[in-house]
Motif scaffolding. Structure first.
Motif, short mmCIF file in Angstrom:
data_model
loop_
_atom_site.label_atom_id
_atom_site.label_comp_id
_atom_site.label_asym_id
_atom_site.label_seq_id
_atom_site.Cartn_x
_atom_site.Cartn_y
_atom_site.Cartn_z
N SER A 129 -14.75 28.62 8.26
CA SER A 129 -14.54 29.68 7.58
C SER A 129 -14.58 31.12 8.59
O SER A 129 -15.20 30.88 9.60
N ASP A 130 -13.65 31.92 8.27
CA ASP A 130 -13.35 33.18 8.77
C ASP A 130 -14.22 34.25 8.65
O ASP A 130 -14.12 35.28 9.28
N THR A 176 -11.84 38.15 12.55
CA THR A 176 -11.18 37.48 11.41
C THR A 176 -11.80 37.96 10.13
O THR A 176 -11.39 37.55 9.14
N GLY A 180 -11.07 41.56 9.75
CA GLY A 180 -9.83 40.60 9.42
C GLY A 180 -8.57 41.19 8.89
O GLY A 180 -8.67 42.20 8.14
N GLN A 181 -7.36 40.52 9.09
CA GLN A 181 -6.29 40.96 8.79
C GLN A 181 -5.38 39.82 7.95
O GLN A 181 -4.20 39.90 7.55
N SER A 182 -6.24 38.83 7.49
CA SER A 182 -5.91 37.88 6.48
C SER A 182 -5.36 38.54 5.37
O SER A 182 -5.66 39.68 5.00
N GLU A 183 -4.74 37.84 4.51
CA GLU A 183 -4.26 37.96 2.89
C GLU A 183 -5.42 38.13 2.28
O GLU A 183 -5.42 39.26 1.35
N LEU A 184 -6.40 37.36 2.23
CA LEU A 184 -7.70 37.68 1.72
C LEU A 184 -8.49 39.00 1.95
O LEU A 184 -8.72 39.81 1.00
N HIS A 200 -5.51 46.89 6.45
CA HIS A 200 -5.55 46.10 7.46
C HIS A 200 -6.52 46.36 8.57
O HIS A 200 -6.68 46.13 9.66
#
Length: 391
Positions: A129-130, A176, A180-184, A200
């Motif tokens: 997991s991130d 992360t 974090g920059q992920s979609e989630l 972001h």
């Protein structure tokens, strides 16, 4: 964390003892007794905490030790965020109680054992997991499934999880997960902030002529700048995103500037009467028109003393001299007040009282910051994340 507790149990021990004459035997005894209770895994009630993988619940009954599922039936297990706040304080105490006596050696060993028992890595939910996750329950597992995504009050969770000598997580999770920059992560920020500003993690926009490098929208509640920074000293350092002392100062100044601008025409708001943050009846407590109901939260400005000493002192004098006993009592300033609706809280909330005490002491002497940062695990953690000097 506890209920049915004496009024002192929520106060930072190092500050209280320091103000009462330092090293008073009865305070050492009380603190040692509290640590023994927390560490008694063999107790029939307290043993249930072991099933939370070393993490304590948000609330527990001060008489029985039983977990209180205060926020609903799924909140009956470990709370990683509240645990991080507790551990932050324990690591301060570990450095403060340092005399070579039997009691203080035992106290040091107990705190170290508690710190090393927290399974931060378990709260990744999955090994790859991130993110770290807020809750876990032996009855409901990951049902709440709340990832920890900054900007908010949870930065200290990632710092301690990375610093842990026994159950550490990779330093990459700071970038992360927390940043974090992920979609989630982006959806999470957009969801609570209702804006794309800062979604972001970095922001870069200017509010009231004040630039904000990190934060969602205008920054959110001011307790974001307090809870993770009672022990962690943000001065003179930066990561790849910002210098958090400067960023926290700007967050406080934006909060004050909003109160001065006063777009909702709230009664009393102004240059000396400011401070929006979560409270008992704050209606959101954020510096934007749709998420404040006219309530001034005393902690917001007073716990910002290290960042805005002149502005915070002006607020303190205003609260005390203008509102007197309506706002000030034997336990300090009450939680908040709303002049538009003509009411003053009649309660003191420990969650907001502690940051006032600690952050004023950090402004005055840097004591709590100095003690926390002196723990051997902290410097390597900062290096692993990528913090650099920024004097």
């Amino acid at each position: 964390m506890t209920r049915n507790c004496s009024r002192w149990c929520k106060k930072p021990a190092s500050v209280i003892i320091g103000k009462l004459g330092i090293r008073m035997p009865e305070w050492r005894l009380k603190f040692c007794r509290a640590m023994k209770i927390l560490s008694r895994w063999d107790h029939p009630v307290l043993a249930s905490w072991r099933s939370f993988h070393g993490v304590w619940p948000h609330f527990l009954d001060g008489h029985t030790g039983k977990t209180i599922a205060y926020f609903g039936k799924y909140d009956d297990g470990g709370d990683l965020v509240e645990t991080a706040f507790l551990v932050q304080g324990l690591l301060v105490a570990r450095q403060y109680f340092n005399r070579n006596t039997k009691d203080e050696r035992e106290l040091l060993d107990t705190i170290t054992a508690l710190w090393q028992s927290v399974e931060w890595d378990w709260y990744r939910k999955e090994p790859t997991s991130d993110f770290l996750y807020w809750h876990w329950s032996p009855n409901h597992a990951w049902h709440i499934s709340h990832p920890l995504v900054g900007w908010n009050e949870t930065m200290i969770v990632y710092l301690l999880a990375i610093a842990s000598p026994t159950h550490g997580v990779p330093a990459s999770l700071y970038h992360t997960g927390w940043a974090g920059q992920s979609e989630l992560a982006v959806r999470y920020r957009q969801g609570w902030g209702r804006t794309t500003h800062g979604d972001h993690y970095t922001n870069g926009n200017t509010y009231f002529d004040i630039k904000l490098e990190v934060g969602v929208g205008t920054g959110g509640d001011l307790f974001f700048t307090h809870f993770s920074f009672m022990g962690f000293d943000p001065r003179g350092k930066k990561d790849r995103y910002t210098n958090y002392f400067n960023n926290n100062r700007n967050l406080a100044l934006i909060n004050r500037a909003y109160c001065i601008a006063n777009p909702n025409k709230r009664l009393g708001f102004g240059e000396n009467c400011w401070g929006l943050s979560a409270g008992i009846n704050s209606g959101g407590g954020k510096p934007n028109p749709r998420e404040e109901n006219g309530t001034i939260n005393c902690m917001a400005s007073l716990a910002s003393f290290p960042y805005t000493p002149q502005e915070s002192m002006a607020a303190l004098k205003h609260f005390y001299h203008e509102h007197g006993s309506k706002l000030w009592g034997i336990y300090g300033f009450r939680d908040g007040f709303n002049l538009t609706e003509n009411w003053f809280e009649d309660v003191n909330m420990a969650l907001n009282q502690a940051p006032i005490v600690v952050m004023i002491e950090n402004y005055r002497s840097g004591l709590i910051w100095r003690l926390f940062m002196s723990n051997a695990e902290i410097k390597p953690m900062l290096a692993a994340i990528g913090f650099d000097d920024d004097n």
